[in-house]
Design a protein around this motif. Structure first.
Motif, mmCIF file in Angstrom:
data_model
loop_
_atom_site.group_PDB
_atom_site.id
_atom_site.type_symbol
_atom_site.label_atom_id
_atom_site.label_comp_id
_atom_site.label_asym_id
_atom_site.label_seq_id
_atom_site.Cartn_x
_atom_site.Cartn_y
_atom_site.Cartn_z
ATOM 1 N N GLU A 239 0.832 -1.208 0.000
ATOM 2 C CA GLU A 239 0.000 0.000 0.000
ATOM 3 C C GLU A 239 0.865 1.255 0.000
ATOM 4 N N MET A 240 1.958 1.230 0.751
ATOM 5 C CA MET A 240 2.874 2.376 0.756
ATOM 6 C C MET A 240 3.456 2.605 -0.638
ATOM 7 N N SER A 241 3.882 1.521 -1.274
ATOM 8 C CA SER A 241 4.548 1.646 -2.580
ATOM 9 C C SER A 241 3.597 2.150 -3.658
ATOM 10 N N GLU A 242 2.292 1.919 -3.463
ATOM 11 C CA GLU A 242 1.313 2.337 -4.461
ATOM 12 C C GLU A 242 0.767 3.741 -4.206
ATOM 13 N N THR A 243 1.279 4.377 -3.157
ATOM 14 C CA THR A 243 0.811 5.721 -2.794
ATOM 15 C C THR A 243 1.652 6.779 -3.479
ATOM 16 N N HIS A 244 1.002 7.660 -4.238
ATOM 17 C CA HIS A 244 1.740 8.693 -4.976
ATOM 18 C C HIS A 244 1.124 10.087 -4.784
ATOM 19 N N HIS A 245 0.226 10.226 -3.797
ATOM 20 C CA HIS A 245 -0.457 11.509 -3.625
ATOM 21 C C HIS A 245 -0.088 12.208 -2.320
ATOM 22 N N TRP A 246 0.837 11.635 -1.557
ATOM 23 C CA TRP A 246 1.215 12.241 -0.279
ATOM 24 C C TRP A 246 2.052 13.498 -0.502
ATOM 25 N N HIS A 247 2.147 14.296 0.575
ATOM 26 C CA HIS A 247 3.067 15.433 0.580
ATOM 27 C C HIS A 247 4.486 14.933 0.873
ATOM 28 N N ASP A 248 5.464 15.759 0.556
ATOM 29 C CA ASP A 248 6.865 15.366 0.779
ATOM 30 C C ASP A 248 7.110 14.923 2.213
ATOM 31 N N TYR A 249 6.598 15.709 3.173
ATOM 32 C CA TYR A 249 6.895 15.404 4.575
ATOM 33 C C TYR A 249 6.306 14.064 4.999
ATOM 34 N N GLN A 250 5.216 13.621 4.340
ATOM 35 C CA GLN A 250 4.625 12.324 4.707
ATOM 36 C C GLN A 250 5.528 11.165 4.272
ATOM 37 N N TYR A 251 6.144 11.319 3.082
ATOM 38 C CA TYR A 251 7.112 10.299 2.673
ATOM 39 C C TYR A 251 8.301 10.281 3.636
ATOM 40 N N ARG A 252 8.677 11.470 4.114
ATOM 41 C CA ARG A 252 9.835 11.545 5.013
ATOM 42 C C ARG A 252 9.519 10.950 6.381
ATOM 43 N N ILE A 253 8.259 11.048 6.780
ATOM 44 C CA ILE A 253 7.858 10.390 8.034
ATOM 45 C C ILE A 253 8.133 8.890 7.929
ATOM 46 N N ILE A 254 7.691 8.284 6.821
ATOM 47 C CA ILE A 254 7.927 6.852 6.606
ATOM 48 C C ILE A 254 9.421 6.569 6.560
ATOM 49 N N ALA A 255 10.158 7.386 5.814
ATOM 50 C CA ALA A 255 11.599 7.171 5.659
ATOM 51 C C ALA A 255 12.316 7.179 7.005
ATOM 52 N N GLN A 256 11.870 8.070 7.911
ATOM 53 C CA GLN A 256 12.558 8.206 9.197
ATOM 54 C C GLN A 256 12.065 7.212 10.240
ATOM 55 N N ALA A 257 10.814 6.787 10.116
ATOM 56 C CA ALA A 257 10.223 5.971 11.184
ATOM 57 C C ALA A 257 10.130 4.484 10.869
ATOM 58 N N CYS A 258 10.269 4.093 9.596
ATOM 59 C CA CYS A 258 10.087 2.665 9.267
ATOM 60 C C CYS A 258 11.304 1.847 9.690
ATOM 61 N N ASP A 259 11.100 0.535 9.823
ATOM 62 C CA ASP A 259 12.204 -0.343 10.191
ATOM 63 C C ASP A 259 12.913 -0.853 8.935
ATOM 64 N N LEU A 260 13.996 -1.590 9.144
ATOM 65 C CA LEU A 260 14.816 -2.094 8.037
ATOM 66 C C LEU A 260 14.006 -2.964 7.092
ATOM 67 N N ARG A 261 13.188 -3.812 7.656
ATOM 68 C CA ARG A 261 12.395 -4.746 6.857
ATOM 69 C C ARG A 261 11.466 -4.003 5.896
ATOM 70 N N THR A 262 10.833 -2.945 6.389
ATOM 71 C CA THR A 262 9.920 -2.155 5.561
ATOM 72 C C THR A 262 10.685 -1.386 4.488
ATOM 73 N N LEU A 263 11.823 -0.814 4.865
ATOM 74 C CA LEU A 263 12.624 -0.029 3.917
ATOM 75 C C LEU A 263 13.086 -0.891 2.744
ATOM 76 N N ILE A 264 13.566 -2.100 3.028
ATOM 77 C CA ILE A 264 14.012 -2.997 1.955
ATOM 78 C C ILE A 264 12.818 -3.432 1.108
ATOM 79 N N GLY A 265 11.679 -3.650 1.748
ATOM 80 C CA GLY A 265 10.471 -4.000 0.998
ATOM 81 C C GLY A 265 10.083 -2.897 0.027
ATOM 82 N N LEU A 266 10.160 -1.646 0.468
ATOM 83 C CA LEU A 266 9.861 -0.520 -0.414
ATOM 84 C C LEU A 266 10.884 -0.421 -1.539
ATOM 85 N N ALA A 267 12.141 -0.692 -1.216
ATOM 86 C CA ALA A 267 13.201 -0.637 -2.231
ATOM 87 C C ALA A 267 12.986 -1.694 -3.306
#
Length: 584
Positions: free
Chosen positions: A84-112
């Protein structure tokens, strides 16, 4: 790592808090609490009152709920959250940065490893440490290499290490290069011994580090001595040098085989670099990055891809069930990507810069076969070979077909080959390796699944009964010392005859489906030599169809177009052989 929670400020003047705005905010707050409480029950997690007291807008809820879901104990919920995160393209910049700063390693690699992920999910690498005073990249690479254990090493690791540590740039350059390039980029002929390709000490240090990174304990040393940051600095400095960047990716991919190093690799900022690389239109760059990210992804990938084993499809996470494997094994002096490119012509040479792969592809298994058969995992293997010992990449390394087959067999089994139905596709000497691998696997109980799941083999001009190349290599004065690989291709080679006899009987017993192609045109080697590398009689395995094609040895595995007979017949064989497996 810093984390930020973005909230709207509220006036401290109580007189402003009793109108319509106040009432609306109060009702909205109740709604948010209800959403959070419901989500907590659905995810079977405790409802945190401290979290619920934050006064946030309704459109912020999705971000935090997805973050919470991505850390669920339920694997299916985690995977859904990442999707669901990867399919989201309507957020503001700061919302993507929230995920970038708060997600764990497993989620970050999944998004990558999700194809459509926004690049804003990935933080830029942290500032790199400055070079030491009176030092240089070259010197720090030397120091990193010198800090690694130097005893009980493979001869080739010793060779590359000694080159990098003790030789000058000029003498290093003089020892590099090669007169021939067979099966990969053509057969260019070196007209002068005085002309040597340029080489740098950095490149030799990297080649040595590639070898060292195949040893887990050496990976720990590389990380502890700041190797991840140093390699990143070198990667950024050499954006215009693909060979440097590819060797760095090879080292990183090897280090990613060690799970205890994953958090360090992520913290050092490599993920954003890998994401940009995997999205590249350059197939080699994308495939090297895909290998590293797959080795980092322990959520959806159980297999481990060792150096030289590249997944061409799928390179991202996919909901498409993978039902079979197709493996591509190149030949003498070939390559995992360029051997399988589309045949060059005057017309498509001008179209290579185009991103339209329908006009020209640098790797038809990835561009064409993956689209025609999306349920396949397509793997290409790379290994070093040489025509002449005195121009070998590692002169002390004399690898026989038997040695290489065992080495590749071990790597392929680690990648999960044998767990699904398999078709092998080989060019030239690669076909001999396939035959030897299957015979060796039949003798080892732990490799039995590879035999049981092998459905068929495609041979592109494989010299089952020897090649004229071996005779020329002995006689031509420019190839003074033919390599062991070439000697094994000679028509009077006992090992080659034994391999052919044993495999023919074995293949008949196992009822393998076989399709063979053979060249009918000679191959021009430079301006002096015209050679029919594999004649018709040598390409005849003794079972299956043998189809002559009016091309030379290099182009026998390079279709001119997607609708060309060479590709369409190959595709038909794969689909027919795997028909029952693909239906299930």
């Amino acid at each position: 790592m810093k984390s930020y929670i973005y909230v709207h400020t509220v006036s401290l003047d109580k007189r402003e808090n009793h109108g319509i705005t106040y009432q609306a905010r109060k009702e909205l707050h109740k709604a948010v609490r209800k959403v959070l409480a419901t989500s907590a029950r659905i995810l079977q997690g405790p409802f945190a009152d401290t979290f619920s007291t934050i006064d946030i807008e309704d459109h912020e809820c999705a971000v935090w709920l997805l973050l919470r879901k991505s850390k669920s104990d339920d694997r299916a919920a985690r995977l859904q959250a990442v999707q669901e995160m990867s399919e989201t393209h309507h957020w503001h910049d700061y919302q993507y940065r929230i995920i970038a700063q708060a997600c764990d390693l497993r989620t970050l690699i999944g998004l990558a490893r999700s194809k459509d992920s926004d690049l804003r999910f990935f933080l830029r690498p942290p500032p790199l440490p400055s070079l030491k005073e009176d030092s240089s990249i070259e010197e720090e690479l030397r120091q990193l290499l010198a800090s690694l254990p130097q005893t009980d090493l493979d001869e080739c690791i010793q060779y590359f290490t000694s080159l990098a540590l003790s030789e000058s740039s000029q003498s290093l350059a003089a020892q590099k290069g090669g007169l021939w390039c067979f099966g990969g980029n053509g057969l260019p002929y070196a007209e002068s011994f005085g002309e040597v390709p340029s080489a740098t000490v950095e490149m030799f240090c990297l080649e040595a580090l590639v070898k060292h990174s195949e040893i887990p304990t050496h990976c720990d040393k590389i990380e502890a001595n700041g190797g991840l940051q140093l390699l990143q600095k070198l990667y950024q400095l050499h954006k215009d040098c693909p060979n440097v960047q590819r060797n760095i990716m090879r080292i990183l991919g090897n280090m990613a085989l060690n799970e205890h190093l994953h958090s360090t690799i992520v913290r050092s900022g490599w993920v954003s670099i890998l994401v940009e690389a995997i999205k590249s239109h350059d197939i080699m760059e994308a495939s090297h990055a895909a290998r590293t990210l797959a080795n980092l992804d322990r959520e959806t990938v159980q297999d481990k891809y060792q150096d030289g084993v590249y997944v061409l499809h799928p390179q991202y996470r996919t909901s498409q069930p993978i039902k079979a494997d197709v493996l591509f094994i190149h030949g003498l002096m070939g390559a995992a990507f360029k051997t399988w490119r589309q045949q060059d012509s005057d017309e498509n040479l001008t179209e290579k810069v185009s991103e339209d792969e329908s006009k020209y592809t640098t790797c038809w298994p990835k561009s064409w076969l993956a689209r025609d058969c999306p349920a396949l995992r397509i793997i290409s293997v790379e290994y070093d070979t040489s025509l002449s010992d005195w121009r070998a990449r590692c002169p002390v390394e004399r690898k026989s077909i038997a040695f290489r087959s065992n080495e590749l067999l071990r790597k392929l089994r680690a990648a999960g080959v044998g767990d699904r139905p398999v078709i092998w596709v080989s060019h030239s000497m690669g076909g001999l390796l396939v035959k030897k691998m299957l015979l060796e696997a039949s003798k080892k109980p732990e490799m039995s699944t590879i035999i049981n799941n092998t459905r068929g083999i495609i041979f592109y001009s494989v010299p089952h009964h020897g090649s004229h190349l071996a005779e020329y290599s002995v006689n031509i004065r420019y190839l003074l010392f033919p390599s062991l690989e070439v000697k094994e291709l000679s028509k009077d080679s006992p090992a080659l005859k034994t391999l052919q006899d044993d495999f023919l009987e074995f293949a008949k017993d196992k009822n393998f489906q076989v399709l063979s192609f053979v060249e009918t045109l000679p191959t021009y080697i430079g301006s002096m030599i015209k050679l029919h590398v594999v004649p018709l009689e040598s390409a005849d395995l003794g079972i299956g169809d043998l189809i002559p094609v009016d091309v030379n040895h290099l182009n026998i595995c390079k279709p001119k177009k997607k609708d060309a007979f060479l590709y369409q017949r190959t595709l038909q064989f794969i689909c027919d052989t795997l028909a029952k497996d693909l239906e299930n």
